[in-house]
Design an enzyme around this catalytic site. Structure first.
Site, PDB file in Angstrom:
ATOM      1  CE  LYS A 190      54.545  39.333  37.661  1.00  9.64           C
ATOM      2  NZ  LYS A 190      53.720  40.182  38.545  1.00  9.64           N
ATOM      3  N   GLY A 242      46.739  32.126  38.813  1.00  8.89           N
ATOM      4  CA  GLY A 242      46.081  33.434  38.770  1.00  8.89           C
ATOM      5  C   GLY A 242      44.730  33.317  38.103  1.00  8.89           C
ATOM      6  CB  SER A 243      42.584  35.876  36.587  1.00  7.68           C
ATOM      7  OG  SER A 243      43.456  36.404  35.619  1.00  7.68           O
ATOM      8  CB  THR A 244      39.993  31.836  34.086  1.00  2.00           C
ATOM      9  OG1 THR A 244      39.876  30.944  35.203  1.00  2.00           O
ATOM     10  CG2 THR A 244      39.666  31.073  32.816  1.00  2.00           C
ATOM     11  N   GLY A 247      45.406  33.366  32.355  1.00  2.00           N
ATOM     12  CA  GLY A 247      45.814  32.004  31.986  1.00  2.00           C
ATOM     13  C   GLY A 247      45.542  31.734  30.512  1.00  2.00           C
ATOM     14  CD  GLU A 264      45.719  26.879  41.506  1.00  2.00           C
ATOM     15  OE1 GLU A 264      44.529  27.229  41.267  1.00  2.00           O
ATOM     16  OE2 GLU A 264      46.368  27.291  42.454  1.00  2.00           O
ATOM     17  CD  GLU A 395      38.233  32.898  41.273  1.00  2.00           C
ATOM     18  OE1 GLU A 395      38.767  33.371  40.261  1.00  2.00           O
ATOM     19  OE2 GLU A 395      38.764  32.020  41.975  1.00  2.00           O
TER      20      GLU A 395
HETATM   21  P1  NDP Z   1      46.051  37.950  37.550  1.00  2.00           P
HETATM   22  O1  NDP Z   1      45.768  36.670  36.893  1.00  2.00           O
HETATM   23  O2  NDP Z   1      46.041  39.190  36.745  1.00  2.00           O
HETATM   24  O3  NDP Z   1      47.481  37.889  38.276  1.00  2.00           O
HETATM   25  C1  NDP Z   1      48.206  36.719  38.582  1.00  2.00           C
HETATM   26  C2  NDP Z   1      49.683  36.924  38.255  1.00  2.00           C
HETATM   27  O4  NDP Z   1      49.854  37.051  36.837  1.00  2.00           O
HETATM   28  C3  NDP Z   1      50.280  38.191  38.847  1.00  2.00           C
HETATM   29  O5  NDP Z   1      51.626  37.957  39.187  1.00  2.00           O
HETATM   30  C4  NDP Z   1      50.159  39.150  37.695  1.00  2.00           C
HETATM   31  O6  NDP Z   1      51.033  40.234  37.793  1.00  2.00           O
HETATM   32  C5  NDP Z   1      50.532  38.267  36.517  1.00  2.00           C
HETATM   33  N1  NDP Z   1      50.053  38.741  35.223  1.00  2.00           N
HETATM   34  C6  NDP Z   1      49.072  39.643  34.956  1.00  2.00           C
HETATM   35  N2  NDP Z   1      48.921  39.780  33.618  1.00  2.00           N
HETATM   36  C7  NDP Z   1      49.820  38.956  33.028  1.00  2.00           C
HETATM   37  C8  NDP Z   1      50.133  38.636  31.665  1.00  2.00           C
HETATM   38  N3  NDP Z   1      49.486  39.186  30.652  1.00  2.00           N
HETATM   39  N4  NDP Z   1      51.093  37.725  31.426  1.00  2.00           N
HETATM   40  C9  NDP Z   1      51.731  37.123  32.446  1.00  2.00           C
HETATM   41  N5  NDP Z   1      51.491  37.390  33.757  1.00  2.00           N
HETATM   42  C10 NDP Z   1      50.535  38.286  34.039  1.00  2.00           C
HETATM   43  O7  NDP Z   1      45.079  38.101  38.773  1.00  2.00           O
HETATM   44  P2  NDP Z   1      44.571  39.470  39.422  1.00  2.00           P
HETATM   45  O8  NDP Z   1      45.481  39.793  40.488  1.00  2.00           O
HETATM   46  O9  NDP Z   1      44.355  40.547  38.447  1.00  2.00           O
HETATM   47  O10 NDP Z   1      43.149  39.009  39.953  1.00  2.00           O
HETATM   48  C11 NDP Z   1      42.018  39.007  39.087  1.00  2.00           C
HETATM   49  C12 NDP Z   1      41.061  37.930  39.437  1.00  2.00           C
HETATM   50  O11 NDP Z   1      41.703  36.697  39.231  1.00  2.00           O
HETATM   51  C13 NDP Z   1      40.647  37.892  40.891  1.00  2.00           C
HETATM   52  O12 NDP Z   1      39.557  38.703  41.142  1.00  2.00           O
HETATM   53  C14 NDP Z   1      40.331  36.450  41.067  1.00  2.00           C
HETATM   54  O13 NDP Z   1      39.030  36.198  40.645  1.00  2.00           O
HETATM   55  C15 NDP Z   1      41.300  35.745  40.149  1.00  2.00           C
HETATM   56  N6  NDP Z   1      42.493  35.224  40.838  1.00  2.00           N
HETATM   57  C16 NDP Z   1      42.588  33.891  41.004  1.00  2.00           C
HETATM   58  C17 NDP Z   1      43.672  33.369  41.668  1.00  2.00           C
HETATM   59  C18 NDP Z   1      43.826  31.912  41.878  1.00  2.00           C
HETATM   60  O14 NDP Z   1      44.595  31.492  42.742  1.00  2.00           O
HETATM   61  N7  NDP Z   1      43.174  31.084  41.111  1.00  2.00           N
HETATM   62  C19 NDP Z   1      44.714  34.207  42.247  1.00  2.00           C
HETATM   63  C20 NDP Z   1      44.543  35.612  41.967  1.00  2.00           C
HETATM   64  C21 NDP Z   1      43.460  36.067  41.301  1.00  2.00           C
HETATM   65  P3  NDP Z   1      50.580  41.564  38.568  1.00  2.00           P
HETATM   66  O15 NDP Z   1      50.081  41.188  39.900  1.00  2.00           O
HETATM   67  O16 NDP Z   1      51.843  42.277  38.677  1.00  2.00           O
HETATM   68  O17 NDP Z   1      49.530  42.199  37.706  1.00  2.00           O
END
Ligand code: NDP
Length: 486
Positions: A190, A242-244, A247, A264, A395
């Protein structure tokens, strides 16, 4: 706040825009299920936009729960045959994918930059070559799996679900898909809502490589698509970056189930500069640590710890170096800092920067002409930061560095570890023994010495504490995709 003018540029670069004439982006992309692009069950398509111009690039399908179920069924049908292939045959497909990424590297780099806003120089020189390198690396492991897990007998897990963010779209897809496939699993990926295009080009590459249908599915969509994937019963493992906050939601959703999980997540990594470091080199590392990819990097060196005796000198050199950063059109080959990935991310950065000012830190932002359209944030330095400030704790995920100071090695270690995160750290010193001593005392998954943001497919990457668990890269990256039989 002070906004200072550029000082010492006495010459400038001529514009060097990369052309987008050679790229092949379709007007519309369906969901990649069972080896083909399919319309979503509810017919929903949404445009993906260029964050540097706010112009739409293509329409992309949104996967709903029925589409997720269809992808899982196709994956389940494909998995036994994929796992039963001779190891070298699986490797052959991964090598093909790696070679095809290399063949289409220029096109992939341009599409990555258009869809995500990162400078072309980075997508061309970092994202795409590293994505190919991950497929090459894990192609090499496909027939040596047992050596990656202490000569134990191993089996694939089955169907794995993988959810990736928008900061390194193709690279994160490669980090996830390559080890999963090498181990005999099949995968449903995804991509993030704002950056689905290179994953969809990767789907075309899977077709070109004649990967059997169902081995890789790509389901663009939003958070609901990701959540539907997490809820699927017939998935053996979820890998999430993605975000904590998300996660944590996923971990709660999977608690008590048999689905394995690796996370991660975010970070607030300390980049520590000791007084005996080569300071000019350290300044380059600080710039690379925080302004690479607009600071949209989970392991960004966003907490800069400088030994008090060299604080003024380092800040002086850093500020001067920041003044030379070129911010603007990501398609220009001379651009250092491109567009912020989305309006939402820009708002998050602005909120935290405003909090930094309110709490009394000293803000300096470089002056530069930002384009009128698109999402932009100029490189920013905060000094006089206290460990209790939000900008020292949370962050920001943008081109913003918060500076703290320390006097002794012990204080540096204590301050670096004073975080709910534990993803990465950097150490700048001339003394090897000091670097090793400090590195072993840091609670961080990756510690760089006299360098920063240096990635390699052979090295494990992952976090402690709220930065997640599980490792990706190298032989350690095989384990989460295997079950040990004996
Ligand atoms: P998210 O954690 O929301 O997104 C990461 C992925 O998870 C995307 O593909 C997202 O889909 C998907 N996702 C969102 N909600 C759900 C859910 N409930 N269940 C399963 N999958 C889901 O990150 P954001 O893009 O909203 O960024 C927010 C903050 O997170 C940033 O400001 C940053 O601080 C942090 N971040 C950290 C990252 C890292 O590498 N550690 C990477 C990205 C963000 P979709 O994009 O379609 O919403």
């Amino acid at each position: 706040m002070s906004i200072e003018t550029r000082t010492s540029i006495v010459w400038d670069y001529a514009p060097a825009p990369e052309s987008a004439d050679h790229i092949r982006v379709r007007e519309r992309y369906g969901l990649f299920i069972d080896g083909d692009f399919k319309d979503p069950a509810d017919g929903r398509y949404v445009p993906t936009i260029n964050p540097a111009t706010e112009e739409p690039i293509a329409e992309v399908a949104y996967g709903g729960p029925d589409d997720v179920t269809a992808a899982v069924e196709s994956a389940r049908a494909a998995q036994p045959k994929w796992a039963a292939l001779r190891d070298l045959e699986r490797a052959k497909y991964l090598f093909r994918i790696a070679r095809l990424i290399q063949e289409r590297a220029r096109e992939l780099a341009v599409v990555e930059t258009l869809d995500g806003g990162k400078p072309l120089r980075e997508s061309r020189d970092v994202d795409i070559p590293l994505a190919a390198a991950h497929f090459f690396h894990y192609a090499g492991w496909a027939d040596k799996l047992c050596y990656g897990v202490n000569a134990r007998e191993v089996r694939p897990l089955g169907v794995v679900g993988q959810i990736v963010p928008w900061n390194f779209p193709l690279l994160m897809a490669a980090w996830k898909l390559a080890p999963a496939l090498a181990c005999g699993n099949v995968a449903i990926l995804k991509p993030a809502e704002t950056t689905p295009l290179t994953a969809l080009l990767l789907a075309e590459i899977c077709q070109e490589a004649e990967l059997p249908p169902g081995v890789v599915s790509i389901l663009p969509g939003n958070g609901d698509t990701g959540a539907a994937l997490v809820r699927e019963k017939d998935i053996s493992k979820i890998a999430f970056t993605g975000s904590t906050a998300v996660g944590r939601e996923i971990q709660a959703a999977l608690a008590g189930t048999h689905t394995r999980l690796t996370l991660e997540l975010g970070g607030k990594s300390a980049n520590i500069v000791f007084e005996d470091a080569a300071l000019d080199q350290a300044v380059e590392g600080i710039v690379n640590g925080i302004f690479f990819n607009q600071g949209h990097v989970c392991c960004a060196g966003s907490r800069l710890l400088i030994q008090e005796s060299v604080h003024d000198e380092v800040i002086g050199k850093l500020w001067q170096r920041m003044g030379r950063l070129r911010v603007g059109d990501p398609m220009d080959k001379n651009t250092d800092v491109g567009a912020i990935n989305s309006a939402e991310q820009l708002e998050r950065i602005e909120t935290l920067v405003a909090a930094g000012e309110d709490e009394g830190a000293n803000r300096r932002t470089i002056a530069c002409d930002l384009p009128e359209r698109g999402y932009w944030f100029a490189p920013t330095l905060f000094t006089d930061v206290s460990p209790a400030h939000r900008i020292a704790i949370e962050e920001i995920f943008g081109p913003v560095v918060s500076v703290l100071t320390f006097r002794t090695q012990a204080e540096a270690i204590e301050k670096a570890n004073n975080s709910r995160y534990g993803l990465a750290a950097g150490i700048w010193t001339d003394k090897g023994s000091k670097a090793f001593e400090v590195a072993s005392a840091l609670k961080a998954g990756v510690v760089w010495q006299n360098t920063y943001n240096h990635f390699d497919p052979t090295a494990a990457f992952g976090g402690y504490k709220e930065s997640g668990f599980g490792r990706e890269g190298g032989p350690a990256g095989l384990r989460p995709y295997l079950q040990v039989v004996r």
